[in-house]
Design a protein around this motif. Structure first.
Motif, PDB file in Angstrom:
ATOM      1  N   GLU A   1       0.831  -1.203   0.000  1.00 25.49           N
ATOM      2  CA  GLU A   1       0.000   0.000   0.000  1.00 25.49           C
ATOM      3  C   GLU A   1       0.873   1.264   0.000  1.00 25.49           C
ATOM      4  O   GLU A   1       0.631   2.200  -0.765  1.00 25.49           O
ATOM      5  CB  GLU A   1      -0.916  -0.003   1.219  1.00 25.49           C
ATOM      6  N   LEU A   2       1.903   1.278   0.838  1.00 31.43           N
ATOM      7  CA  LEU A   2       2.809   2.432   0.902  1.00 31.43           C
ATOM      8  C   LEU A   2       3.559   2.602  -0.411  1.00 31.43           C
ATOM      9  O   LEU A   2       3.663   3.711  -0.942  1.00 31.43           O
ATOM     10  CB  LEU A   2       3.794   2.274   2.064  1.00 31.43           C
ATOM     11  N   ARG A   3       4.078   1.507  -0.955  1.00 32.93           N
ATOM     12  CA  ARG A   3       4.805   1.582  -2.222  1.00 32.93           C
ATOM     13  C   ARG A   3       3.914   2.100  -3.340  1.00 32.93           C
ATOM     14  O   ARG A   3       4.308   2.976  -4.116  1.00 32.93           O
ATOM     15  CB  ARG A   3       5.366   0.214  -2.602  1.00 32.93           C
ATOM     16  N   ASP A   4       2.699   1.574  -3.416  1.00 33.60           N
ATOM     17  CA  ASP A   4       1.786   1.997  -4.475  1.00 33.60           C
ATOM     18  C   ASP A   4       1.428   3.476  -4.362  1.00 33.60           C
ATOM     19  O   ASP A   4       1.380   4.187  -5.369  1.00 33.60           O
ATOM     20  CB  ASP A   4       0.507   1.147  -4.457  1.00 33.60           C
ATOM     21  N   LEU A   5       1.209   3.949  -3.138  1.00 32.30           N
ATOM     22  CA  LEU A   5       0.889   5.363  -2.949  1.00 32.30           C
ATOM     23  C   LEU A   5       2.093   6.243  -3.297  1.00 32.30           C
ATOM     24  O   LEU A   5       1.949   7.284  -3.934  1.00 32.30           O
ATOM     25  CB  LEU A   5       0.428   5.628  -1.512  1.00 32.30           C
ATOM     26  N   ALA A   6       3.294   5.815  -2.899  1.00 31.31           N
ATOM     27  CA  ALA A   6       4.504   6.577  -3.218  1.00 31.31           C
ATOM     28  C   ALA A   6       4.695   6.643  -4.735  1.00 31.31           C
ATOM     29  O   ALA A   6       5.054   7.696  -5.278  1.00 31.31           O
ATOM     30  CB  ALA A   6       5.721   5.944  -2.552  1.00 31.31           C
ATOM     31  N   LYS A   7       4.441   5.540  -5.444  1.00 35.26           N
ATOM     32  CA  LYS A   7       4.556   5.534  -6.899  1.00 35.26           C
ATOM     33  C   LYS A   7       3.524   6.469  -7.530  1.00 35.26           C
ATOM     34  O   LYS A   7       3.810   7.159  -8.502  1.00 35.26           O
ATOM     35  CB  LYS A   7       4.365   4.112  -7.439  1.00 35.26           C
ATOM     36  N   GLU A   8       2.329   6.498  -6.947  1.00 31.12           N
ATOM     37  CA  GLU A   8       1.267   7.364  -7.449  1.00 31.12           C
ATOM     38  C   GLU A   8       1.651   8.846  -7.277  1.00 31.12           C
ATOM     39  O   GLU A   8       1.495   9.647  -8.200  1.00 31.12           O
ATOM     40  CB  GLU A   8      -0.020   7.069  -6.685  1.00 31.12           C
ATOM     41  N   VAL A   9       2.164   9.189  -6.113  1.00 38.44           N
ATOM     42  CA  VAL A   9       2.591  10.567  -5.849  1.00 38.44           C
ATOM     43  C   VAL A   9       3.746  10.945  -6.786  1.00 38.44           C
ATOM     44  O   VAL A   9       3.753  12.036  -7.364  1.00 38.44           O
ATOM     45  CB  VAL A   9       2.996  10.753  -4.367  1.00 38.44           C
ATOM     46  N   ALA A  10       4.698  10.040  -6.951  1.00 39.24           N
ATOM     47  CA  ALA A  10       5.830  10.297  -7.855  1.00 39.24           C
ATOM     48  C   ALA A  10       5.334  10.508  -9.281  1.00 39.24           C
ATOM     49  O   ALA A  10       5.790  11.432  -9.971  1.00 39.24           O
ATOM     50  CB  ALA A  10       6.825   9.149  -7.791  1.00 39.24           C
ATOM     51  N   ALA A  11       4.406   9.687  -9.726  1.00 43.66           N
ATOM     52  CA  ALA A  11       3.878   9.800 -11.091  1.00 43.66           C
ATOM     53  C   ALA A  11       3.169  11.141 -11.291  1.00 43.66           C
ATOM     54  O   ALA A  11       3.293  11.762 -12.354  1.00 43.66           O
ATOM     55  CB  ALA A  11       2.929   8.656 -11.387  1.00 43.66           C
TER      56      ALA A  11
END
Length: 68
Positions: free
Chosen positions: A17-27
């Protein structure tokens, strides 16, 4: 002939969940997850770390297929 630098990977233990959210914010910022994490680390205030990260990001190959 140019000398190739060995690249190293490092892992961060985090939930999916944390990784996916971090990737979303980065994108949303048009960054890769690596660029996002390195940029966040550079704000730590350690001058040597900030300088090295700036150099890494400048020399980093852009995402995608390399040009021939």
């Amino acid at each position: 002939m140019a000398t190739l630098k060995k690249r190293t990977r490092f892992q961060i233990d985090a939930s999916t969940e944390l990784r996916d959210l971090a990737k979303e914010v980065a994108a949303k910022r048009r960054m890769t997850l690596t660029e996002f994490v390195l940029t966040a680390l550079s704000k730590e205030g350690e001058p040597r770390l900030t300088k090295l990260i700036a150099k890494e990001l400048k020399e980093k190959q852009p995402p995608g297929r390399p040009q021939k």
